[in-house]
Design a protein around this motif. Structure first.
Motif, PDB file in Angstrom:
ATOM      1  N   LEU B  11       1.032  -1.232  -0.080  1.00  0.00           N
ATOM      2  CA  LEU B  11       0.054   0.099  -0.216  1.00  0.00           C
ATOM      3  C   LEU B  11       0.659   1.247  -0.117  1.00  0.00           C
ATOM      4  CD1 LEU B  11      -2.678  -0.788   2.630  1.00  0.00           C
ATOM      5  CD2 LEU B  11      -2.980  -0.999   0.069  1.00  0.00           C
ATOM      6  N   THR B  44      -6.660  -6.637  -4.716  1.00  0.00           N
ATOM      7  CA  THR B  44      -5.354  -5.873  -4.985  1.00  0.00           C
ATOM      8  C   THR B  44      -4.910  -6.177  -6.351  1.00  0.00           C
ATOM      9  OG1 THR B  44      -4.791  -5.572  -2.571  1.00  0.00           O
ATOM     10  CG2 THR B  44      -3.094  -5.176  -4.265  1.00  0.00           C
ATOM     11  N   VAL B  48      -4.146  -3.302  -9.314  1.00  0.00           N
ATOM     12  CA  VAL B  48      -2.914  -3.253  -9.582  1.00  0.00           C
ATOM     13  C   VAL B  48      -2.732  -3.220 -11.196  1.00  0.00           C
ATOM     14  CG1 VAL B  48      -0.365  -3.924  -9.512  1.00  0.00           C
ATOM     15  CG2 VAL B  48      -1.758  -3.652  -7.290  1.00  0.00           C
ATOM     16  N   TYR B  55      -1.287   2.252  -4.613  1.00  0.00           N
ATOM     17  CA  TYR B  55      -0.501   0.631  -4.655  1.00  0.00           C
ATOM     18  C   TYR B  55       0.956   1.024  -5.174  1.00  0.00           C
ATOM     19  CZ  TYR B  55      -4.901  -1.213  -4.043  1.00  0.00           C
ATOM     20  OH  TYR B  55      -6.252  -1.598  -3.747  1.00  0.00           O
TER      21      TYR B  55
END
Lengths: 443, 251
Positions: B11, B44, B48, B55
């Protein structure tokens, strides 16, 4: 919407009269004007007395706390140095009666013929003795001076060079369009319209165009029972102008006022709406969408609204949205006053700013003052940035960042535009906004 | 088509590592499913890959047809052929669904140097595809996702996918919040898009969706890595026994 009953203290405007310096400033301001005589001489004289009693506002005046009154106080406006860019006019492609004002003065040659079925139109400068508007001219402005003083409106009643006197008796087939043009770089335009919509009659009033270096417009609107006025104004400035406007409205039983103003850029602007809902079942909606970019010139835009519910079952809505960038400042002062006995009032107020950077600011003073115990009133005010989730969603579909931001700005303004009742007008304004935002990414 | 190698992601705002050396390859024409317990980093991964802010990639790479995705802006990834069907599609009041779709389609075409679709051509295509997904003309006119039910939002995602014709589709828990009929509609929409040069990465919690959209490969993700890959049977095994054994096995 939750029921609330909030009482706040009435903000008393400090009196500035009596201070010799302030009085001198007012006399200097008046000396620079050519005070008209004519049919409404007594109303104009009374306005001058009213103005001298209250004086010009000073920087410590509570009601002018967020907006510097000085650009409106100086005897002469600061002349414009930038040529107005050519731009295709708004409200094209629709049947309308266009009335042209040049630097605040009616231009008969450039205008359509004044005849329209269901409407009587005359000009303030041309009105003779015994005109129907003599009973109305200045009266709603006078009523709107309490509890808050509005000296520039009194100045306007005293000094406005021209304006329209419109009496609506039927349902005209097309809207009346006031188109402003500017000629002199140092014009100090001041106009004053009086609109009376008779029982059951309806009018759509459009306003567009560009005015001079400094402007001061007043519209007094008197709506008889069941009457309707739909007012849509689109103002865009490409130069650092200073402007002030007041709408004073009296809304009788079952009558409806809907007013929407779009403002794009400018320099130092204040729009006030003072609405008195004195008949049962009256409806008043005031909304504005504002785009301000501090890079075009210093940007300061103030919306000040005062809605008084004096009768039962009134419905009022205030929807104010501002998009601010590059050090632009937005101001909202909005009040709903519910008088004793104005039961079943439904009052709603929302003021929101979308700040596109950290240099811009939004100052809001929402107020509710309620003296009836069976009402529904709510207000909200928010300041926020572009919604990153929405921005990512649009970009993830291939929409470039700049275009995605235009979408989100239009999305933010949508609630205010909803208040434009006519769908084709709404679409036209939306398309124009889109074009402005797209061709000038900096707004 | 999609190659992910040793991807490490944390993060941006806090020192928390989410992906810890994830590697994965989805060849052209295949459907891969990713399953895994809550917090394993599935969403995530989808963010991404599609370029959401917040990120930081600390190591590894991800490529689409040999081109590095991680250096591109989200709109560039979309034009390169990547599509993410959101778990929670965003509502955008005041912007018509059609306007948005047409802008997206034409922006991608422009970015690829293709000719933009005229409004007539666009309308014809969108109406046909919407009808297949039982999306009414009225829904097309409404603001993006505003007032849509959960099922309508997901169908709208599939409509966007059908219009944008991406080569690599990532679906983030598209089955969440869907009733049986909506799941069937969405799955049919996806299956209709299956082709030898289009691949899918389907992120899901439940084997149920995989009955409708049959995967070639199932990956189990835990703690930021793929811990096991296998055929469709692997999803059945998870459904029956949970993740416990697999997690224990992976240590």
């Amino acid at each position: 919407m939750s029921d609330t009953a909030v009482k706040t203290k009435v903000q008393q405007t400090p009196q500035v009269s009596g201070a010799p310096k302030a009085a001198d400033a007012l006399e200097a301001r008046l000396a620079a004007l050519d005070l008209p005589r004519g049919a409404f001489a007594s109303a104009r004289g009374a306005a001058l007395t009213r103005l001298r009693d209250m004086g010009l506002p000073g920087p410590r005046d509570e009601y002018w706390r967020y907006t510097d009154p000085r650009p409106f106080n100086t005897p002469e406006p600061k002349p414009l140095t930038v040529e107005a860019a050519l731009e295709s006019p708004l409200f094209t492609g629709r049947d309308k009666l266009t009335l042209v004002f040049v630097d605040g003065v009616f231009d008969a040659e450039a205008s359509d013929d004044l005849s329209l079925e269901g409407v009587e139109i005359a000009t303030l400068a041309g009105a003779g003795a015994g005109h129907w508007a003599a009973d109305l001219f200045g009266t709603l402005e006078t009523a709107g001076q309490s509890p808050v003083k509005r000296p520039f409106a009194a100045l306007n009643t005293a000094a406005a060079q021209d304006g329209l006197l419109i009496r609506v008796t039927g349902k005209p087939s097309k809207p009346v369009h006031v188109l402003h043009r500017r000629r002199a770089a140092d014009a100090d335009a001041m106009w004053h319209h009086v609109i009376r919509v008779e029982t059951g009659a309806e009018l759509t009033l459009l306003e567009s165009g560009m005015v001079g270096a400094r402007s001061n417009g007043v519209i007094e609107v008197d709506l008889a029972p069941g009457a309707k006025l739909h007012h849509v104004a689109a103002k865009r400035a490409v130069d650092p102008r200073v402007g002030l406007s007041h709408v004073f409205a009296r809304v009788a039983e079952g009558a409806t006022l809907k007013s929407f103003t779009l403002s794009v850029n400018g320099h130092h602007m204040r729009n006030e709406a003072v609405i008195d809902m004195d008949g049962d079942d009256a409806v008043a909606h005031v909304a504005a969408a504002v785009l301000g970019d501090g890079d075009v010139g210093p940007f300061h835009h103030d919306d000040t609204v005062f809605i008084t519910h004096g009768a039962e079952r009134g419905e009022s809505r205030q929807v104010f949205k501002k998009v601010l960038k590059n050090g632009a400042t937005g101001v909202f002062q909005g009040k709903i006053l519910v008088k004793p006995g104005a039961q079943k009032t439904d009052g709603y107020q929302i003021s929101q700013a979308l700040l596109l950077d950290e240099a811009s600011q939004f100052l809001a003073k929402p107020e509710l003052e309620i003296y009836a115990d069976d009402v529904k009133c709510s207000h909200g005010s928010t300041t926020g940035a572009i919604d990153e989730d929405a921005l990512f969603y649009l970009r993830s579909r291939g929409v470039p960042r700049e275009r995605a931001i235009v979408f989100l700005v239009l999305s933010f303004l949508a609630d205010a535009l909803e208040e434009v009742e006519d769908e084709s007008l709404r679409d036209e304004i939306n398309e124009r906004l889109d074009a402005w935002l797209t061709t000038r990414p900096q707004i | 088509m999609l190659k992910i190698n040793n991807l490490h992601v944390k993060l941006e705002e806090e020192d928390k590592q989410i992906l810890k050396g994830l590697s994965l390859e989805v060849p052209a024409g295949e459907v891969h499913a990713i399953m895994g317990p809550n917090g394993s980093g599935k969403s995530t991964l989808s963010y991404v890959l599609s370029g959401r802010d917040g990120y930081e990639v600390t190591d590894g790479e991800a490529t689409l047809d040999g081109e590095s995705l991680l250096d591109m802006e989200p709109e560039e990834r979309a034009a390169a052929g990547l599509f993410l069907a959101f778990q929670y599609p965003v509502e955008i009041p005041g912007v018509g669904n059609m306007t948005f779709l047409r802008t997206a389609v034409n922006a991608q075409r422009k970015a690829r140097g293709e000719e933009e679709l005229s409004s007539g051509e666009f309308l014809k295509v969108v109406r046909a595809k919407a009808a297949e997904l039982q999306i009414s003309p009225e829904m097309l006119k409404r603001p993006v996702n505003v007032g849509f039910s959960g099922g309508e939002k997901k169908r709208n995602e599939i409509l966007q996918m059908a219009m944008l014709e991406p080569r690599m589709c990532i679906m983030d828990e598209t089955d969440s919040g869907l009733d049986v009929d909506a799941m069937r509609l969405v799955s049919e929409g996806v299956n209709a898009l299956r082709s030898p040069d289009r691949s899918f990465l389907v992120i899901t919690h439940y084997q149920r969706l995989l009955n409708h959209i049959q995967p070639d490969v199932v990956h189990i993700m835990s703690n930021g890595r793929i811990i096991k890959s296998g055929g469709p049977d692997l999803a059945l095994e998870v459904e029956e026994n949970g993740y416990g054994d697999l997690l224990a096995e992976a240590g």
